[in-house]
Write a protein that holds these residues in place. Structure first.
Motif, PDB file in Angstrom:
ATOM      1  N   MET A  45       0.828  -1.201   0.000  1.00  0.00           N
ATOM      2  CA  MET A  45       0.000   0.000   0.000  1.00  0.00           C
ATOM      3  C   MET A  45       0.862   1.250   0.000  1.00  0.00           C
ATOM      4  O   MET A  45       0.583   2.220  -0.719  1.00  0.00           O
ATOM      5  N   LYS A  46       1.902   1.240   0.816  1.00  0.00           N
ATOM      6  CA  LYS A  46       2.803   2.393   0.886  1.00  0.00           C
ATOM      7  C   LYS A  46       3.479   2.635  -0.464  1.00  0.00           C
ATOM      8  O   LYS A  46       3.606   3.778  -0.912  1.00  0.00           O
ATOM      9  N   GLU A  47       3.935   1.561  -1.107  1.00  0.00           N
ATOM     10  CA  GLU A  47       4.597   1.695  -2.407  1.00  0.00           C
ATOM     11  C   GLU A  47       3.630   2.212  -3.456  1.00  0.00           C
ATOM     12  O   GLU A  47       3.986   3.072  -4.282  1.00  0.00           O
ATOM     13  N   GLN A  48       2.389   1.704  -3.446  1.00  0.00           N
ATOM     14  CA  GLN A  48       1.386   2.180  -4.396  1.00  0.00           C
ATOM     15  C   GLN A  48       1.084   3.658  -4.176  1.00  0.00           C
ATOM     16  O   GLN A  48       0.947   4.432  -5.132  1.00  0.00           O
ATOM     17  N   ALA A  49       0.947   4.040  -2.896  1.00  0.00           N
ATOM     18  CA  ALA A  49       0.650   5.431  -2.577  1.00  0.00           C
ATOM     19  C   ALA A  49       1.796   6.342  -3.003  1.00  0.00           C
ATOM     20  O   ALA A  49       1.567   7.451  -3.509  1.00  0.00           O
ATOM     21  N   GLU A  50       3.035   5.891  -2.820  1.00  0.00           N
ATOM     22  CA  GLU A  50       4.187   6.694  -3.229  1.00  0.00           C
ATOM     23  C   GLU A  50       4.221   6.851  -4.746  1.00  0.00           C
ATOM     24  O   GLU A  50       4.571   7.915  -5.270  1.00  0.00           O
ATOM     25  N   LEU A  51       3.843   5.789  -5.460  1.00  0.00           N
ATOM     26  CA  LEU A  51       3.767   5.860  -6.925  1.00  0.00           C
ATOM     27  C   LEU A  51       2.710   6.875  -7.351  1.00  0.00           C
ATOM     28  O   LEU A  51       2.943   7.696  -8.253  1.00  0.00           O
ATOM     29  N   LYS A  52       1.540   6.853  -6.700  1.00  0.00           N
ATOM     30  CA  LYS A  52       0.473   7.799  -7.039  1.00  0.00           C
ATOM     31  C   LYS A  52       0.893   9.238  -6.731  1.00  0.00           C
ATOM     32  O   LYS A  52       0.537  10.163  -7.471  1.00  0.00           O
ATOM     33  N   ALA A  53       1.635   9.416  -5.630  1.00  0.00           N
ATOM     34  CA  ALA A  53       2.132  10.752  -5.292  1.00  0.00           C
ATOM     35  C   ALA A  53       3.093  11.248  -6.372  1.00  0.00           C
ATOM     36  O   ALA A  53       3.041  12.415  -6.781  1.00  0.00           O
ATOM     37  N   THR A  54       3.963  10.366  -6.844  1.00  0.00           N
ATOM     38  CA  THR A  54       4.903  10.734  -7.903  1.00  0.00           C
ATOM     39  C   THR A  54       4.160  11.071  -9.192  1.00  0.00           C
ATOM     40  O   THR A  54       4.485  12.060  -9.871  1.00  0.00           O
ATOM     41  N   GLU A  55       3.157  10.279  -9.523  1.00  0.00           N
ATOM     42  CA  GLU A  55       2.364  10.543 -10.729  1.00  0.00           C
ATOM     43  C   GLU A  55       1.644  11.886 -10.627  1.00  0.00           C
ATOM     44  O   GLU A  55       1.575  12.639 -11.603  1.00  0.00           O
ATOM     45  N   TRP A  56       1.092  12.169  -9.446  1.00  0.00           N
ATOM     46  CA  TRP A  56       0.402  13.452  -9.261  1.00  0.00           C
ATOM     47  C   TRP A  56       1.389  14.605  -9.458  1.00  0.00           C
ATOM     48  O   TRP A  56       1.061  15.606 -10.099  1.00  0.00           O
ATOM     49  N   LEU A  57       2.583  14.451  -8.916  1.00  0.00           N
ATOM     50  CA  LEU A  57       3.594  15.500  -9.023  1.00  0.00           C
ATOM     51  C   LEU A  57       3.996  15.712 -10.486  1.00  0.00           C
ATOM     52  O   LEU A  57       4.138  16.850 -10.946  1.00  0.00           O
ATOM     53  N   LEU A  58       4.160  14.625 -11.235  1.00  0.00           N
ATOM     54  CA  LEU A  58       4.528  14.730 -12.646  1.00  0.00           C
ATOM     55  C   LEU A  58       3.426  15.409 -13.455  1.00  0.00           C
ATOM     56  O   LEU A  58       3.708  16.146 -14.411  1.00  0.00           O
ATOM     57  N   ASN A  59       2.186  15.189 -13.084  1.00  0.00           N
ATOM     58  CA  ASN A  59       1.055  15.779 -13.804  1.00  0.00           C
ATOM     59  C   ASN A  59       0.820  17.242 -13.437  1.00  0.00           C
ATOM     60  O   ASN A  59       0.304  18.013 -14.256  1.00  0.00           O
ATOM     61  N   ASN A  60       1.177  17.614 -12.203  1.00  0.00           N
ATOM     62  CA  ASN A  60       0.794  18.931 -11.707  1.00  0.00           C
ATOM     63  C   ASN A  60       1.964  19.874 -11.444  1.00  0.00           C
ATOM     64  O   ASN A  60       1.737  21.043 -11.118  1.00  0.00           O
TER      65      ASN A  60
END
Length: 236
Positions: A45-60
């Motif tokens: 879960m932590k790894e998935q959440a970190e991936l989503k955080a990185t994706e959000w940062l790349l998009n925004n």
């Protein structure tokens, strides 16, 4: 969080079962396997959440070309907070490309506010996370607004000076263990509120910083340790 609570429940049950049964070794072995599976699930879960955080940062935040993103806290709310919301925090820092790059660029903290139902029997629903990125200046502005909500001090310059030299703890701002700006001593059912932005209100209650998210109508209390970690990260 439900899975973390489940971890401790299973651990307690395994301990009791091992004591009650003659074949304690088998019971303990089965319990350790179950506990291990839960720990792996939480790590995933932590790894998935970190991936989503990185994706959000790349998009925004398209102007970030080289940066580090690390989880600061996977459950950053106060332990006594019974709300359905939790808080994930990430520390982000830019760096210049080099053979051995150093983290010496601008710093950010990314908040991930979860809402009710983000973890269920079917897995993790990352659409229930509201992301909010702040830099050092915005963190200072938030802390000044929070101090003014929690105390009688109204001088922004004086508050910023105290914040740069001290730490925010439950009872106020302290420097070398001495309180320089004491907070109000409110009862548990008393609140003071400031309308900070279009996204949030800051709430002082039980000597804690609360963030009320207007979009989801959720209130989460940030743990003191997390405030200190964020403050230290920005002001190191």
């Amino acid at each position: 969080m439900k899975k973390l609570v489940l971890f401790f429940l299973i651990l307690s049950m395994v301990t009791l079962k091992a004591k009650a049964q003659n074949d304690g070794a088998i019971a303990a072995g089965a319990g350790i396997a179950a506990v291990g599976a839960i720990m792996v699930s939480i790590d995933n879960m932590k790894e998935q959440a970190e991936l989503k955080a990185t994706e959000w940062l790349l998009n925004n935040k398209s102007n970030l070309s080289s940066f580090s993103l690390k989880t600061l806290d996977f459950d950053g709310k106060k332990a006594k907070d019974m709300s359905a919301v939790t808080l994930i925090t990430y520390k982000i820092q830019e760096f210049e490309l080099a053979e051995k790059p150093k983290l010496d660029g601008k710093k950010f903290v990314l908040f991930g506010f979860t809402s009710n139902g983000w973890i269920s029997d079917y897995g993790v629903n990352f659409s229930k996370i509201r992301w909010h990125l702040i830099d050092q200046e915005e963190w200072m502005n938030m802390m000044v607004a929070y101090v003014k909500t929690a105390s009688s001090e109204r001088d922004d310059a004086a508050i910023k000076e105290r914040l740069r030299n001290g730490k925010i703890v439950n009872r106020g701002i302290t420097e070398r263990s001495k309180a320089t700006i004491p907070f109000y001593k409110l009862e548990e059912d008393m609140y003071t509120v400031s309308d900070y932005s279009n996204m949030m209100k800051l709430v002082y209650n039980e000597r804690s910083l609360g963030i009320y998210l207007k979009e989801t109508s959720n209130l989460v209390q940030i743990g003191r340790g997390d405030i200190i970690k964020i403050h230290d990260f920005f002001n190191k």
